[in-house]
Design a protein around this motif. Sequence first.
Motif, PDB file in Angstrom:
ATOM      1  N   LEU A 111      11.923   3.834 -15.533  1.00 54.60           N
ATOM      2  CA  LEU A 111      11.169   2.312 -14.923  1.00 54.60           C
ATOM      3  C   LEU A 111      12.504   1.637 -15.286  1.00 54.60           C
ATOM      4  O   LEU A 111      11.984  -0.109 -14.622  1.00 54.60           O
ATOM      5  N   ALA A 112      13.549   1.606 -15.095  1.00 54.74           N
ATOM      6  CA  ALA A 112      14.777   0.676 -14.541  1.00 54.74           C
ATOM      7  C   ALA A 112      15.122   0.943 -12.984  1.00 54.74           C
ATOM      8  O   ALA A 112      15.540  -0.837 -12.865  1.00 54.74           O
ATOM      9  N   VAL A 113      14.762   1.431 -11.854  1.00 56.76           N
ATOM     10  CA  VAL A 113      14.248   1.004 -10.898  1.00 56.76           C
ATOM     11  C   VAL A 113      13.625   0.830 -10.523  1.00 56.76           C
ATOM     12  O   VAL A 113      12.771   0.440  -9.377  1.00 56.76           O
TER      13      VAL A 113
ATOM     14  N   GLN B 264      -9.149   0.835  -4.081  1.00 57.99           N
ATOM     15  CA  GLN B 264      -8.744   0.328  -2.632  1.00 57.99           C
ATOM     16  C   GLN B 264      -7.537  -0.322  -2.306  1.00 57.99           C
ATOM     17  O   GLN B 264      -6.432  -0.195  -1.998  1.00 57.99           O
ATOM     18  N   LEU B 265      -7.868  -0.870  -4.012  1.00 54.98           N
ATOM     19  CA  LEU B 265      -6.590  -2.217  -4.080  1.00 54.98           C
ATOM     20  C   LEU B 265      -5.159  -1.375  -4.316  1.00 54.98           C
ATOM     21  O   LEU B 265      -3.966  -1.898  -3.907  1.00 54.98           O
ATOM     22  N   ALA B 266      -5.175  -0.354  -5.147  1.00 54.61           N
ATOM     23  CA  ALA B 266      -3.521  -0.086  -6.358  1.00 54.61           C
ATOM     24  C   ALA B 266      -2.071   0.548  -4.691  1.00 54.61           C
ATOM     25  O   ALA B 266      -1.726  -0.006  -4.805  1.00 54.61           O
ATOM     26  N   PRO B 267      -3.419   1.180  -3.892  1.00 59.23           N
ATOM     27  CA  PRO B 267      -1.874   2.295  -3.013  1.00 59.23           C
ATOM     28  C   PRO B 267      -1.523   0.157  -2.061  1.00 59.23           C
ATOM     29  O   PRO B 267      -0.763   0.972  -1.773  1.00 59.23           O
ATOM     30  N   LEU B 268      -2.648  -0.520  -1.854  1.00 63.26           N
ATOM     31  CA  LEU B 268      -2.040  -1.599  -0.897  1.00 63.26           C
ATOM     32  C   LEU B 268      -0.690  -2.218  -1.849  1.00 63.26           C
ATOM     33  O   LEU B 268      -0.046  -2.609  -1.604  1.00 63.26           O
ATOM     34  N   VAL B 269      -0.929  -2.480  -2.998  1.00 65.76           N
ATOM     35  CA  VAL B 269       0.221  -2.953  -3.984  1.00 65.76           C
ATOM     36  C   VAL B 269       1.227  -1.718  -4.290  1.00 65.76           C
ATOM     37  O   VAL B 269       1.921  -2.206  -3.964  1.00 65.76           O
ATOM     38  N   GLY B 270       1.011  -0.991  -4.130  1.00 71.20           N
ATOM     39  CA  GLY B 270       1.850   0.186  -4.093  1.00 71.20           C
ATOM     40  C   GLY B 270       2.803   0.396  -2.964  1.00 71.20           C
ATOM     41  O   GLY B 270       4.271   0.515  -3.055  1.00 71.20           O
ATOM     42  N   LEU B 271       1.740   0.011  -1.307  1.00 73.78           N
ATOM     43  CA  LEU B 271       2.771   0.433  -0.611  1.00 73.78           C
ATOM     44  C   LEU B 271       3.661  -0.805  -0.403  1.00 73.78           C
ATOM     45  O   LEU B 271       4.410  -1.088  -0.031  1.00 73.78           O
ATOM     46  N   LEU B 272       3.414  -2.419  -0.943  1.00 72.92           N
ATOM     47  CA  LEU B 272       3.931  -3.402  -1.187  1.00 72.92           C
ATOM     48  C   LEU B 272       5.553  -3.416  -1.503  1.00 72.92           C
ATOM     49  O   LEU B 272       6.478  -3.797  -1.677  1.00 72.92           O
ATOM     50  N   GLY B 273       5.457  -1.927  -3.254  1.00 71.81           N
ATOM     51  CA  GLY B 273       6.221  -2.341  -3.409  1.00 71.81           C
ATOM     52  C   GLY B 273       6.557  -1.675  -2.563  1.00 71.81           C
ATOM     53  O   GLY B 273       8.132  -1.375  -3.242  1.00 71.81           O
TER      54      GLY B 273
ATOM     55  N   ILE C 207      15.432   3.172  -2.578  1.00 71.34           N
ATOM     56  CA  ILE C 207      14.856   4.191  -2.656  1.00 71.34           C
ATOM     57  C   ILE C 207      14.124   4.900  -3.703  1.00 71.34           C
ATOM     58  O   ILE C 207      12.505   5.226  -3.535  1.00 71.34           O
ATOM     59  N   ALA C 208      14.547   4.463  -4.387  1.00 66.22           N
ATOM     60  CA  ALA C 208      13.988   4.928  -5.275  1.00 66.22           C
ATOM     61  C   ALA C 208      12.934   4.208  -6.157  1.00 66.22           C
ATOM     62  O   ALA C 208      11.643   4.574  -6.669  1.00 66.22           O
ATOM     63  N   GLU C 209      12.895   2.925  -5.841  1.00 65.07           N
ATOM     64  CA  GLU C 209      12.184   1.445  -6.317  1.00 65.07           C
ATOM     65  C   GLU C 209      10.772   1.961  -5.111  1.00 65.07           C
ATOM     66  O   GLU C 209       9.830   1.794  -5.879  1.00 65.07           O
ATOM     67  N   ALA C 210      10.898   2.188  -4.021  1.00 64.63           N
ATOM     68  CA  ALA C 210      10.406   2.691  -3.450  1.00 64.63           C
ATOM     69  C   ALA C 210       8.478   3.603  -3.700  1.00 64.63           C
ATOM     70  O   ALA C 210       7.919   3.675  -3.888  1.00 64.63           O
ATOM     71  N   LEU C 211       9.570   4.504  -4.007  1.00 66.16           N
ATOM     72  CA  LEU C 211       8.748   6.098  -3.947  1.00 66.16           C
ATOM     73  C   LEU C 211       8.277   5.765  -5.732  1.00 66.16           C
ATOM     74  O   LEU C 211       6.828   6.491  -5.508  1.00 66.16           O
ATOM     75  N   VAL C 212       9.144   4.974  -6.377  1.00 67.17           N
ATOM     76  CA  VAL C 212       8.106   5.215  -7.791  1.00 67.17           C
ATOM     77  C   VAL C 212       6.914   4.341  -7.590  1.00 67.17           C
ATOM     78  O   VAL C 212       6.049   4.376  -8.068  1.00 67.17           O
TER      79      VAL C 212
ATOM     80  N   MET D 263       3.062   5.155  -8.219  1.00 66.49           N
ATOM     81  CA  MET D 263       2.470   4.690  -8.852  1.00 66.49           C
ATOM     82  C   MET D 263       1.065   3.869  -8.665  1.00 66.49           C
ATOM     83  O   MET D 263      -0.063   3.910  -8.845  1.00 66.49           O
ATOM     84  N   GLY D 264       1.091   3.039  -7.294  1.00 68.86           N
ATOM     85  CA  GLY D 264       0.112   2.936  -6.278  1.00 68.86           C
ATOM     86  C   GLY D 264      -1.183   4.392  -6.349  1.00 68.86           C
ATOM     87  O   GLY D 264      -2.650   3.923  -6.263  1.00 68.86           O
ATOM     88  N   LEU D 265      -0.347   5.020  -5.669  1.00 72.49           N
ATOM     89  CA  LEU D 265      -1.434   6.675  -5.735  1.00 72.49           C
ATOM     90  C   LEU D 265      -2.210   6.855  -7.211  1.00 72.49           C
ATOM     91  O   LEU D 265      -3.335   7.377  -6.441  1.00 72.49           O
ATOM     92  N   LEU D 266      -1.311   7.088  -7.942  1.00 73.17           N
ATOM     93  CA  LEU D 266      -2.046   7.485  -8.911  1.00 73.17           C
ATOM     94  C   LEU D 266      -3.376   6.431  -9.811  1.00 73.17           C
ATOM     95  O   LEU D 266      -3.944   7.122 -10.367  1.00 73.17           O
ATOM     96  N   VAL D 267      -3.002   5.095  -9.809  1.00 72.95           N
ATOM     97  CA  VAL D 267      -4.039   4.404 -10.180  1.00 72.95           C
ATOM     98  C   VAL D 267      -5.474   4.915  -9.264  1.00 72.95           C
ATOM     99  O   VAL D 267      -6.080   4.723  -9.699  1.00 72.95           O
TER     100      VAL D 267
END
Length: 116
Positions: A7-9, A54-63, A88-93, A97-101
């Motif tokens: 959560l910190a990253v 469809q939206l969640a992976p796009l938000v994850g990609l934005l993250g 890099i950790a922020e990008a992967l988290v 999360m986007g893929l999980l949703v």
Amino acid sequence: MDWGEVLAVAGPLFWVLAALSVYVGYLILYASFLLKREGRVEAGVLDRLEGLAQLAPLVGLLGTTWGMIQAFLALGGEGSPEGLAKGIAEALVNTGMGLLVAVVAYGGRVFLGGRR
């Protein structure tokens, strides 16, 4: 690594994805309730689940993009390995999360859609 470190990253878009995950959970519970009570699920609920899948992976990609920008800024600024690793950790988290949703939303859509 524990959840506090994740959560910190996580970055700001993680919280958007967390809110989407709560909404997906609500829709799945609501659809399950409708299925049990009425024997069918409203098409609108299934459409919302499909849209969120469809939206969640796009938000994850934005993250992911946001995290990589942070990583490159850290690399270009002071050049610290800690800043690079945090970006890099922020990008992967956010990607995870986007893929999980998306997986939960799509799985709920498929599971409940087959029972209409």
